[in-house]
Motif scaffolding. Structure first.
Motif, PDB file in Angstrom:
ATOM      1  N   GLU A   1       0.837  -1.208   0.000  1.00  0.00           N
ATOM      2  CA  GLU A   1       0.000   0.000   0.000  1.00  0.00           C
ATOM      3  C   GLU A   1       0.869   1.254   0.000  1.00  0.00           C
ATOM      4  OE1 GLU A   1      -3.581  -2.345   2.361  1.00  0.00           O
ATOM      5  OE2 GLU A   1      -2.257  -0.992   3.472  1.00  0.00           O
TER       6      GLU A   1
ATOM      7  N   CYS B   1       1.113   4.086   9.810  1.00  0.00           N
ATOM      8  CA  CYS B   1       0.513   2.752   9.684  1.00  0.00           C
ATOM      9  C   CYS B   1       1.541   1.789   9.079  1.00  0.00           C
ATOM     10  CB  CYS B   1      -0.765   2.795   8.841  1.00  0.00           C
ATOM     11  SG  CYS B   1      -1.875   1.413   9.162  1.00  0.00           S
TER      12      CYS B   1
ATOM     13  N   HIS C   1       2.933   1.695   6.113  1.00  0.00           N
ATOM     14  CA  HIS C   1       2.771   1.242   4.726  1.00  0.00           C
ATOM     15  C   HIS C   1       4.096   1.306   3.958  1.00  0.00           C
ATOM     16  CE1 HIS C   1      -1.902   1.883   4.711  1.00  0.00           C
ATOM     17  NE2 HIS C   1      -1.471   1.160   5.722  1.00  0.00           N
TER      18      HIS C   1
ATOM     19  N   GLN D   1       5.387  -2.036   4.007  1.00  0.00           N
ATOM     20  CA  GLN D   1       4.736  -2.914   3.020  1.00  0.00           C
ATOM     21  C   GLN D   1       5.405  -2.780   1.661  1.00  0.00           C
ATOM     22  OE1 GLN D   1       0.586  -2.479   2.521  1.00  0.00           O
ATOM     23  NE2 GLN D   1       0.211  -1.956   4.647  1.00  0.00           N
TER      24      GLN D   1
ATOM     25  N   GLU E   1      -5.381   3.073   0.813  1.00  0.00           N
ATOM     26  CA  GLU E   1      -6.004   2.113   1.737  1.00  0.00           C
ATOM     27  C   GLU E   1      -6.699   2.831   2.881  1.00  0.00           C
ATOM     28  OE1 GLU E   1      -6.807  -0.252   5.139  1.00  0.00           O
ATOM     29  OE2 GLU E   1      -5.142   1.168   5.157  1.00  0.00           O
ATOM     30  N   GLU E   2      -6.039   3.857   3.432  1.00  0.00           N
ATOM     31  CA  GLU E   2      -6.651   4.583   4.555  1.00  0.00           C
ATOM     32  C   GLU E   2      -7.908   5.281   4.047  1.00  0.00           C
ATOM     33  OE1 GLU E   2      -5.465   4.203   7.449  1.00  0.00           O
ATOM     34  OE2 GLU E   2      -3.380   3.592   7.168  1.00  0.00           O
TER      35      GLU E   2
ATOM     36  N   HIS F   1       1.353  -6.398   6.878  1.00  0.00           N
ATOM     37  CA  HIS F   1       1.032  -5.130   7.524  1.00  0.00           C
ATOM     38  C   HIS F   1       1.838  -5.010   8.814  1.00  0.00           C
ATOM     39  CE1 HIS F   1      -1.076  -1.697   9.090  1.00  0.00           C
ATOM     40  NE2 HIS F   1      -1.702  -1.578   7.941  1.00  0.00           N
TER      41      HIS F   1
END
Ligand SMILES: [Zn+2]
Length: 451
Positions: free
Chosen positions: A91, A113, A115, A118, A150-151, A192
């Motif tokens: 993401e 988060c 990302h 990721q 994604e958020e 994640h």
């Protein structure tokens, strides 16, 4: 050494050789956080990495984002089967928390988060899988997909994109499904960051909630708040009553459905001496199944409308499909866990199968495809909070890339696993059936009680 073990060893060695590049890439993404459907610089960074490995990259697959396919070996025998296609996702987007020390001072965006980790996983796995001898003589393909948005935030901007026809959905993976990017894919995986999980641990088997997102507008009537409140219609009172009516419904939510309704008031009035006439709220309605989301959502809308009825205001509730519940695939989990045990030891695996009450649009992907979304350690602080940070670079960035590459090798090497995954896929919704469900969640409820 068996063939599969040899392939894994080559992939791991290639990832180790590029460990410094992977960390540097992750830090560069972290230093330039961008919000969903605005990840232009982040997309460019991923594209540069994948092109550097000799892959053909398709750019801006859903406003932003990128995708590259690695054909394992076009000359390999497929035994009459279509080639098995594994999608590895990462993401691109950041979230807003201006209090985070690495937040962009203008936008408040930050990678709280994880990302960026990721994307390190995505790029690192690509280093491993494109290395010499790793996928030779294997039939199949790997899609490396850098996914936007994604958020579920910055929704004013995203609703503009919907209005201008640039997207239909507010989430990146939903939009990629609609655009057919998973059409010839057999399964999908990503990782994640674990919340407050500095240890070298992995949680791969779990389920999570889905949700509907809503925008609520109460329309009352302005009046002097001191001199003539009797002339006004107080939209804030309508909103408060609506919210309390939501609370009065909570005892009807079954424990097993894991319902979460969490409204906020985004505009509660304009001036303290004016009866509020325009009050805005947002909320999610989450639950563990689509049926439970729809049930809780109906009750929530009924409750919100009752506040308008009580004071004679108008209300408009706009529902948008949020994300669908996530389900992990057993075949992929057990192969992934075996690799975790090999690299990190048995103790690294979280026992049981927890249900997580947050949501992700990887849930949407797992409505149509077998998939996994393991949470990995290496991070301290709660995700989305100001103290979230990487504390173990190898665990956050490099080890997941190895685990991802190992799982891809497992899947492409094993016709039995492929058959199990295809059987699981056949039990899921088709993309069209999925789209019908999410489109059914788009709804506008109007209650008019103003005289
Ligand atoms: Zn996230």
């Amino acid at each position: 050494m068996t063939d599969v073990a040899d392939r894994k060893r080559r992939a791991i060695d290639a990832i180790d050789d590029h460990a410094a590049d992977i960390v540097e890439f992750a830090e560069s993404v972290e230093a330039e956080p961008e919000l969903g459907f605005k990840e232009t610089e982040t997309t460019k960074k991923v594209v540069a990495e994948l092109e550097g490995m000799g892959l053909d990259v398709e750019e801006n697959i859903a406003v932003t984002g990128a995708k590259a396919r690695l054909n394992a070996d076009t000359t390999a025998e497929t035994n009459g089967n279509d080639e098995f296609v594994v999608a590895v996702l990462g993401e691109l987007d950041a979230l807003v928390n201006p209090a985070h020390p690495k937040a962009n001072p203008e936008t408040g965006a930050c990678h709280a988060c994880g990302h960026h980790a990721q994307l390190a996983n995505l790029v690192g796995a690509a280093y491993g899988l494109t290395a010499a001898g790793v996928v030779d003589n294997l039939a199949g393909a790997i899609d490396f997909v850098a996914v936007p948005a994604e958020e579920y935030l910055d929704l004013g901007y995203r609703r503009q994109l919907v209005e201008s026809g640039d997207v239909e959905f507010l989430g990146g993976k939903q939009e990629l499904i609609r655009r057919g990017h998973f059409e010839d894919v057999d399964c999908a995986m990503m990782i994640h960051a674990g919340s407050d999980t500095p240890e070298r641990v992995v949680t791969s088997d779990f389920s999570s909630n889905g949700f509907v997102g809503k925008f609520v507008t109460y329309e009352g009537k302005e009046s002097h708040a001191g001199a003539a409140p009797e002339e006004g219609v107080n939209a804030l009172n309508a909103a408060m009553l609506g919210m309390n009516a939501v609370h009065a419904n909570r005892e009807t939510f079954a424990d097993d459905d894991h319902v979460r309704v969490h409204p906020i008031v985004t505009n509660g009035g304009d001036g303290v001496n004016v009866v509020p006439s325009d009050v805005q709220m947002e909320s999610y309605v989450r639950a563990s199944t689509i049926d439970a989301v729809n049930d809780a959502n109906e009750k929530t809308n009924r409750a919100l409308e009752s506040g308008a009825m009580a004071v004679g205001a108008n209300v408009e509730i706009e529902d948008y499909p949020g994300y669908m519940p996530l389900r992990t695939d057993e075949t992929m989990v057990s192969a992934y866990d075996a690799n975790v045990a090999e690299i990190l030891g048995d103790d690294a695996l979280t026992p049981g199968k927890p249900h997580l009450t947050g949501s992700t649009d990887m849930g949407d992907v797992t409505q149509i495809l077998p998939g996994i979304h393991p949470y990995v350690g290496g991070f301290s602080g709660a995700v989305h909070a100001r103290d979230f940070e990487v504390v173990d670079e190898e665990m956050a960035y490099v080890i997941p890339a190895k685990l991802t590459a190992m799982l891809v090798i497992d899947l492409l090497s094993d016709p039995e696993k492929q058959a199990e995954i295809r059987a699981a896929k056949a039990e899921k919704r088709s993309a069209d059936e999925y789209l019908e469900v999410v489109r059914g969640m788009r709804e506008t409820v109007v209650g008019e009680y103003k005289e």
